[in-house]
Design a protein around this motif. Structure first.
Motif, PDB file in Angstrom:
ATOM      1  N   MET A   1      15.108 -12.437  22.803  1.00 30.97           N
ATOM      2  CA  MET A   1      15.846 -12.667  21.566  1.00 30.97           C
ATOM      3  C   MET A   1      15.393 -11.697  20.473  1.00 30.97           C
ATOM      4  O   MET A   1      16.205 -11.199  19.685  1.00 30.97           O
ATOM      5  CB  MET A   1      15.659 -14.117  21.111  1.00 30.97           C
ATOM      6  CG  MET A   1      16.642 -14.586  20.047  1.00 30.97           C
ATOM      7  SD  MET A   1      16.279 -13.978  18.397  1.00 30.97           S
ATOM      8  CE  MET A   1      14.613 -14.599  18.195  1.00 30.97           C
ATOM      9  N   ILE A   2      14.090 -11.407  20.424  1.00 30.72           N
ATOM     10  CA  ILE A   2      13.576 -10.478  19.406  1.00 30.72           C
ATOM     11  C   ILE A   2      14.183  -9.086  19.607  1.00 30.72           C
ATOM     12  O   ILE A   2      14.576  -8.412  18.647  1.00 30.72           O
ATOM     13  CB  ILE A   2      12.039 -10.430  19.453  1.00 30.72           C
ATOM     14  CG1 ILE A   2      11.458 -11.760  18.952  1.00 30.72           C
ATOM     15  CG2 ILE A   2      11.501  -9.271  18.612  1.00 30.72           C
ATOM     16  CD1 ILE A   2       9.961 -11.891  19.135  1.00 30.72           C
TER      17      ILE A   2
ATOM     18  N   LEU B   1      15.758 -20.741  17.701  1.00 26.92           N
ATOM     19  CA  LEU B   1      15.019 -19.908  18.650  1.00 26.92           C
ATOM     20  C   LEU B   1      14.739 -20.692  19.938  1.00 26.92           C
ATOM     21  O   LEU B   1      14.641 -21.926  19.916  1.00 26.92           O
ATOM     22  CB  LEU B   1      13.695 -19.445  18.043  1.00 26.92           C
ATOM     23  CG  LEU B   1      13.762 -18.568  16.794  1.00 26.92           C
ATOM     24  CD1 LEU B   1      12.375 -18.080  16.430  1.00 26.92           C
ATOM     25  CD2 LEU B   1      14.699 -17.395  17.007  1.00 26.92           C
ATOM     26  N   PRO B   2      14.584 -19.982  21.049  1.00 29.69           N
ATOM     27  CA  PRO B   2      14.215 -20.672  22.296  1.00 29.69           C
ATOM     28  C   PRO B   2      12.826 -21.297  22.156  1.00 29.69           C
ATOM     29  O   PRO B   2      11.878 -20.606  21.770  1.00 29.69           O
ATOM     30  CB  PRO B   2      14.206 -19.554  23.346  1.00 29.69           C
ATOM     31  CG  PRO B   2      14.939 -18.411  22.724  1.00 29.69           C
ATOM     32  CD  PRO B   2      14.749 -18.536  21.248  1.00 29.69           C
TER      33      PRO B   2
ATOM     34  N   LYS C   1      13.294 -10.480   6.063  1.00 30.10           N
ATOM     35  CA  LYS C   1      14.205 -10.343   7.206  1.00 30.10           C
ATOM     36  C   LYS C   1      13.553 -10.957   8.449  1.00 30.10           C
ATOM     37  O   LYS C   1      12.473 -10.543   8.853  1.00 30.10           O
ATOM     38  CB  LYS C   1      14.538  -8.883   7.466  1.00 30.10           C
ATOM     39  CG  LYS C   1      15.484  -8.265   6.444  1.00 30.10           C
ATOM     40  CD  LYS C   1      15.855  -6.856   6.836  1.00 30.10           C
ATOM     41  CE  LYS C   1      16.840  -6.258   5.828  1.00 30.10           C
ATOM     42  NZ  LYS C   1      17.183  -4.862   6.193  1.00 30.10           N
ATOM     43  N   VAL C   2      14.240 -11.930   9.021  1.00 25.69           N
ATOM     44  CA  VAL C   2      13.759 -12.604  10.232  1.00 25.69           C
ATOM     45  C   VAL C   2      14.772 -12.374  11.339  1.00 25.69           C
ATOM     46  O   VAL C   2      15.987 -12.474  11.114  1.00 25.69           O
ATOM     47  CB  VAL C   2      13.562 -14.113   9.988  1.00 25.69           C
ATOM     48  CG1 VAL C   2      13.204 -14.833  11.282  1.00 25.69           C
ATOM     49  CG2 VAL C   2      12.467 -14.339   8.946  1.00 25.69           C
ATOM     50  N   ILE C   3      14.286 -12.063  12.534  1.00 27.06           N
ATOM     51  CA  ILE C   3      15.192 -11.802  13.648  1.00 27.06           C
ATOM     52  C   ILE C   3      15.713 -13.126  14.197  1.00 27.06           C
ATOM     53  O   ILE C   3      14.943 -14.003  14.607  1.00 27.06           O
ATOM     54  CB  ILE C   3      14.504 -10.979  14.740  1.00 27.06           C
ATOM     55  CG1 ILE C   3      14.056  -9.643  14.170  1.00 27.06           C
ATOM     56  CG2 ILE C   3      15.460 -10.770  15.927  1.00 27.06           C
ATOM     57  CD1 ILE C   3      13.333  -8.759  15.152  1.00 27.06           C
ATOM     58  N   MET C   4      17.027 -13.262  14.174  1.00 29.80           N
ATOM     59  CA  MET C   4      17.718 -14.476  14.590  1.00 29.80           C
ATOM     60  C   MET C   4      18.537 -14.229  15.857  1.00 29.80           C
ATOM     61  O   MET C   4      18.902 -13.094  16.151  1.00 29.80           O
ATOM     62  CB  MET C   4      18.691 -14.940  13.492  1.00 29.80           C
ATOM     63  CG  MET C   4      18.093 -15.012  12.115  1.00 29.80           C
ATOM     64  SD  MET C   4      17.386 -16.631  11.862  1.00 29.80           S
ATOM     65  CE  MET C   4      17.199 -16.612  10.080  1.00 29.80           C
ATOM     66  N   PRO C   5      18.878 -15.298  16.568  1.00 31.20           N
ATOM     67  CA  PRO C   5      19.846 -15.145  17.656  1.00 31.20           C
ATOM     68  C   PRO C   5      21.182 -14.672  17.090  1.00 31.20           C
ATOM     69  O   PRO C   5      21.602 -15.142  16.029  1.00 31.20           O
ATOM     70  CB  PRO C   5      19.972 -16.558  18.248  1.00 31.20           C
ATOM     71  CG  PRO C   5      18.742 -17.283  17.790  1.00 31.20           C
ATOM     72  CD  PRO C   5      18.378 -16.682  16.463  1.00 31.20           C
TER      73      PRO C   5
ATOM     74  N   ALA D   1      18.380  -8.995  12.600  1.00 29.24           N
ATOM     75  CA  ALA D   1      17.501  -9.231  11.451  1.00 29.24           C
ATOM     76  C   ALA D   1      18.330  -9.719  10.267  1.00 29.24           C
ATOM     77  O   ALA D   1      19.196  -9.002   9.763  1.00 29.24           O
ATOM     78  CB  ALA D   1      16.746  -7.958  11.088  1.00 29.24           C
ATOM     79  N   MET D   2      18.060 -10.949   9.828  1.00 33.63           N
ATOM     80  CA  MET D   2      18.822 -11.559   8.745  1.00 33.63           C
ATOM     81  C   MET D   2      17.898 -11.817   7.549  1.00 33.63           C
ATOM     82  O   MET D   2      16.805 -12.373   7.706  1.00 33.63           O
ATOM     83  CB  MET D   2      19.412 -12.887   9.207  1.00 33.63           C
ATOM     84  CG  MET D   2      20.390 -12.761  10.363  1.00 33.63           C
ATOM     85  SD  MET D   2      21.952 -12.051   9.847  1.00 33.63           S
ATOM     86  CE  MET D   2      22.597 -13.376   8.825  1.00 33.63           C
TER      87      MET D   2
END
Length: 300
Positions: free
Chosen positions: A118-119, A107-108, A294-298, A124-125
């Motif tokens: 980015m969000i 993440l930045p 689920k976490v939002i990734m680049p 979402a992974m």
């Protein structure tokens, strides 16, 4: 036909980092509104607030939860979400001191605007998290004298000095570190000896060091475990210099292995650190929960 806007709940720590996030809050809310998220926010005031706020957001059917702060804020938000049968995606705005997990997933850092972008544009992974009795961690669990640092450094000092505050505290404590007799049991092995510390890593970034658990993955359903045996002060310093290159896992005083579950007990009082927060006392059982959140990734 009117299209319903998605709803986002922003949970933030107003004292994290150098308090930059709070100053930029109006433009952050405006950005998410323009991106299609009807966004409300909750400012934490004391320990446990972020957990309650995240639990309430899940119960009220929010489409997105955003954790803004350091590793402590993220830890609390994860604990508010992890028990729920339906868990919306989690976005992260790293504005704390170390931001270990944010660093691990690319993440930045120290750029709130890019984190918000980015969000909205990320993916979402589903990732693994760890469970310890009735608590959860997303990045790291540990025990031993060195792991006490994260909750011994005063919050005001962290705000002023950032990650340097941890290193100053660490240097201060080094001459007084004493080993603990710990028994660690997995399906594959039993370790019963005096150790300086043990770490259970879900990602490869620990304390700002990106090679401490070089093989760790958020997607393999396993913990990467690192145990430092009883060592002298000079031996400890030698091993510490190897951490920079990731060569420490080959040292005879270091045990490095992977497992899905382990039990740890001790002959004296040994406390557990979960993502930088005090998480209880041994004996404790650790379990990996594959693809639980689920976490939002680049986007790759």
């Amino acid at each position: 036909m009117m299209i319903r806007m998605k709803r986002a709940r922003l949970i933030y720590n107003p004292t994290s980092g150098k308090e930059e996030f709070q100053r930029k809050l109006p433009e952050i809310l405006d950005y998410f509104e323009r991106a299609g998220y009807e966004t409300s926010c909750h400012a934490t005031k004391k320990a446990g607030d972020a957990t309650k706020a995240a639990e309430s957001a899940v119960n009220h059917g929010f489409d997105l939860i955003i954790a803004a702060g350091g590793d402590g804020t993220l830890y609390e938000v994860v604990n508010g979400m992890a028990e729920k049968p339906h868990r919306p995606p989690l976005g992260i705005i790293p504005s704390g001191t170390t931001n270990d997990f944010a660093r691990a997933i690319g993440l930045p850092l120290r750029n709130i605007k890019k984190s918000c972008e980015m969000i909205v544009r990320g993916e979402a992974m589903p990732i693994d998290i760890g469970k310890v009795n009735n608590k959860y961690f997303i990045n790291i669990a540990g025990a031993g004298a060195l792991t006490d640092l994260t909750y011994e450094v005063p919050s005001k000092l962290k705000t002023i000095m950032g990650q340097l505050a941890y290193y100053i505290k660490g240097i201060e404590k080094l001459p007084f570190i004493r080993p603990s007799h710990v028994r660690i049991e997995t399906d594959e092995m039993v370790i019963d000896e005096e150790i300086m510390l043990f770490l259970i890593a879900n990602s490869n970034s620990v304390g700002g060091l990106e090679r401490l658990a070089p093989s760790a993955s958020l997607y393999d359903g396993k913990f990467d475990c690192l145990i430092l045996k009883k060592t002298s002060f000079p031996e400890f310093l030698r091993i510490a210099t190897h951490v920079i290159k990731g060569d420490h896992i080959k040292d005879p005083d270091v045990i490095y292995f992977q497992t899905k579950k382990l039990k740890a007990s001790a002959s004296s009082n040994v406390y557990i650190n979960l993502d930088g927060e005090l998480g209880g006392e041994l004996p404790i059982e650790f379990t990996a929960l594959p693809k639980h959140l689920k976490v939002i990734m680049p986007k790759k």
